[in-house]
Each structure stands twice: as structure tokens, then as C-alpha cells.
Design a protein around this motif. Structure first.
Motif, PDB file in Angstrom:
ATOM      1  N   TYR A 168      -4.540   3.003  -6.446  1.00 17.42           N
ATOM      2  CA  TYR A 168      -5.120   4.147  -7.317  1.00 17.42           C
ATOM      3  C   TYR A 168      -6.411   3.770  -8.196  1.00 17.42           C
ATOM      4  O   TYR A 168      -7.102   4.597  -8.781  1.00 17.42           O
ATOM      5  CB  TYR A 168      -3.951   4.354  -8.516  1.00 17.42           C
ATOM      6  N   PRO A 171      -9.819   5.459  -6.176  1.00 21.87           N
ATOM      7  CA  PRO A 171     -10.315   6.894  -6.588  1.00 21.87           C
ATOM      8  C   PRO A 171     -10.696   6.845  -8.034  1.00 21.87           C
ATOM      9  O   PRO A 171     -11.611   7.638  -8.365  1.00 21.87           O
ATOM     10  CB  PRO A 171      -8.783   7.542  -6.249  1.00 21.87           C
ATOM     11  N   ARG A 199      -5.997  13.402 -12.706  1.00 24.23           N
ATOM     12  CA  ARG A 199      -5.416  12.845 -11.692  1.00 24.23           C
ATOM     13  C   ARG A 199      -3.789  13.280 -12.048  1.00 24.23           C
ATOM     14  O   ARG A 199      -2.991  13.742 -10.945  1.00 24.23           O
ATOM     15  CB  ARG A 199      -5.571  11.794 -11.503  1.00 24.23           C
ATOM     16  N   VAL A 208      -7.484  14.125  -4.218  1.00 23.89           N
ATOM     17  CA  VAL A 208      -6.632  12.726  -4.949  1.00 23.89           C
ATOM     18  C   VAL A 208      -5.994  12.112  -3.698  1.00 23.89           C
ATOM     19  O   VAL A 208      -6.119  10.916  -3.566  1.00 23.89           O
ATOM     20  CB  VAL A 208      -5.790  13.141  -5.855  1.00 23.89           C
TER      21      VAL A 208
END
Length: 236
Positions: A168, A171, A199, A208
Motif C-alpha cells: 500500500y 500507490p 483510497r 487503486v
């Protein structure tokens, strides 16, 4: 009398590839030992001597030689990653994150904010994955973990890629830090918070998910890099 097990005649390309793997022994231990077995066999060493050379079982040496004689250099690719099988799917990870970022009252829970112990009120042990940063190993952290029945699960040295949360971070960097020029640290922090809220509100958005898959692939590719080496080229 049975014919002794030995590797077939190597082609020039096979010989060069095996020597390359052995020279870069710290790059991939998965393929390094089989490559040593094959070169030793090609040099005339019999199975018992070969096994002693690489500290392996004679049956393992025979199996590697037979596999090479059948499928050539493809035998060096085990077709799997090291370590335990993955237990959490990407959907499981998304569910955990979405739950953690939703107020407990909206989920019918009798508390106003999440905490580790509130999430597991039954007293069951909780495991936290973290790397070997010195701040994670201090006496205060260990005392807190012991008091709250929390098990600290440290990733191996130089293997922070083993922590699932890493997928994570890519991104987050891509959407908030790449090509940015924030006026100040508070402005950058606000941008990070906005990105996280967006998100968490769009966990199944195609952009995403694509960014997370790309980051997972990049992280997993680092598993073959050790001791300053470079990943091995795919076997032809």
C-alpha cells in the motif's frame, strides 16, 4: 551393474549459465546449490562426492541430475516462492483495512475508536508484523506488547518486503509524492491524509487495485536480490 547417475553433456550455453549462477552464489540460494551439483557432475564427480561437496542428500543430487537431463535449465526454477504459503488474499487485506478505517459505532461495536485490544476483546493473542528498525525493538515497545498480549513478528533482516502493508506504500507514493512540490511538511501530510481517505472510500477502484498489484509485483521481485546482486534472468 547399474549405470552411475551423471549429468548429460552440457551445451556451451548451459555451461556458461551454470558457471554464472555459481559465481553469483549469494544472488539466489535456490538455484545456486543445484547449479553446483550439475557442474560437479559434469566435471566427473560421482553422486556421493557431489553430495558431500554441497552438503546435500545423495537422493537430492540424483533428483536434480535427472531433472536437468529431462528439462535442462528449467529445473533450476522451483516455480514457487520461499517461505510459508500465503494465507491472506488481496480481498482479505482490503477488508481488514476498510474495517480498521471505519468507526466502530458504524459497525455496531460498543466503542468509539479502534484499538488493538478493542479489536480482540476476547483476549486472544494479536500479532503485529514489523521490520527490524531499532525503534521497534526497544524495552518500552516490548513491555507494551507483553502487557497487551501482543506478539511482535519481525521480518528477516533486509526483508521488509515480507510485510504485506508494503503493497500500500507504493500507490501512496505514486498518488501523493511522485513529481510533487509541497510547500511544507504539514501540506505534504495533509495530501497524504487526503489520499488515504480517498483510497479507503474507493478500495475496489480499478486504479487503486492496479497500483497495488504493481507494487506487490515490484516488492516480490526484490526477493531474489541478495548481497548486492541482481535478479537472475529468466531461464529460456
Amino acid at each position: 551393474m547399474a549405470e552411475p547417475v551423471r549429468v548429460r553433456r552440457l551445451t556451451d550455453q548451459e555451461g556458461q549459465k551454470l558457471k554464472q549462477i555459481v559465481r553469483r552464489g549469494c544472488t539466489s540460494s535456490v538455484s545456486h546449490r543445484p547449479a553446483m551439483m550439475l557442474l560437479a557432475s559434469a566435471g566427473g564427480n560421482r553422486v556421493p562426492v557431489n553430495a558431500q561437496l554441497v552438503q546435500a542428500d545423495e537422493g537430492t543430487v540424483r533428483e536434480v541430475i535427472h531433472r536437468f537431463n529431462e528439462i535442462s535449465l528449467a529445473c533450476l526454477d522451483p516455480g514457487r516462492a520461499g517461505g510459508r504459503p500465503r494465507l491472506l488474499s488481496s480481498d482479505d487485506e482490503d477488508c481488514v483495512i476498510q474495517t480498521a478505517t471505519t468507526r466502530p459505532t458504524k459497525l455496531g461495536q460498543p466503542f468509539t475508536r479502534w484499538s488493538i485490544r478493542a479489536a480482540r476483546p476476547d483476549g486472544a493473542p494479536i500479532r503485529i508484523i514489523l521490520d527490524n528498525l531499532s525503534a521497534h525493538t526497544g524495552a518500552d515497545i516490548r513491555r507494551w506488547a507483553k502487557t497487551n498480549k501482543v506478539e511482535l513478528c519481525f521480518t528477516p533482516t533486509y526483508a521488509s518486503w515480507a510485510n504485506p502493508i508494503k503493497a500500500y506504500f507504493g500507490p501512496l507514493r505514486q498518488f501523493t509524492l511522485a513529481n510533487s512540490n509541497h510547500r511544507s511538511h504539514p501540506a505534504q501530510t495533509q495530501a497524504l491524509h487526503r489520499s488515504l481517505r480517498r483510497r479507503n472510500a474507493n478500495t475496489r477502484h480499478s486504479g487503486v487495485l492496479a497500483a497495488q498489484r504493481k507494487e506487490r509485483a515490484r516488492i516480490r521481485s526484490e526477493k531474489g536480490v541478495r548481497c548486492g546482486g541482481r535478479p537472475l534472468a529468466p531461464v529460456a
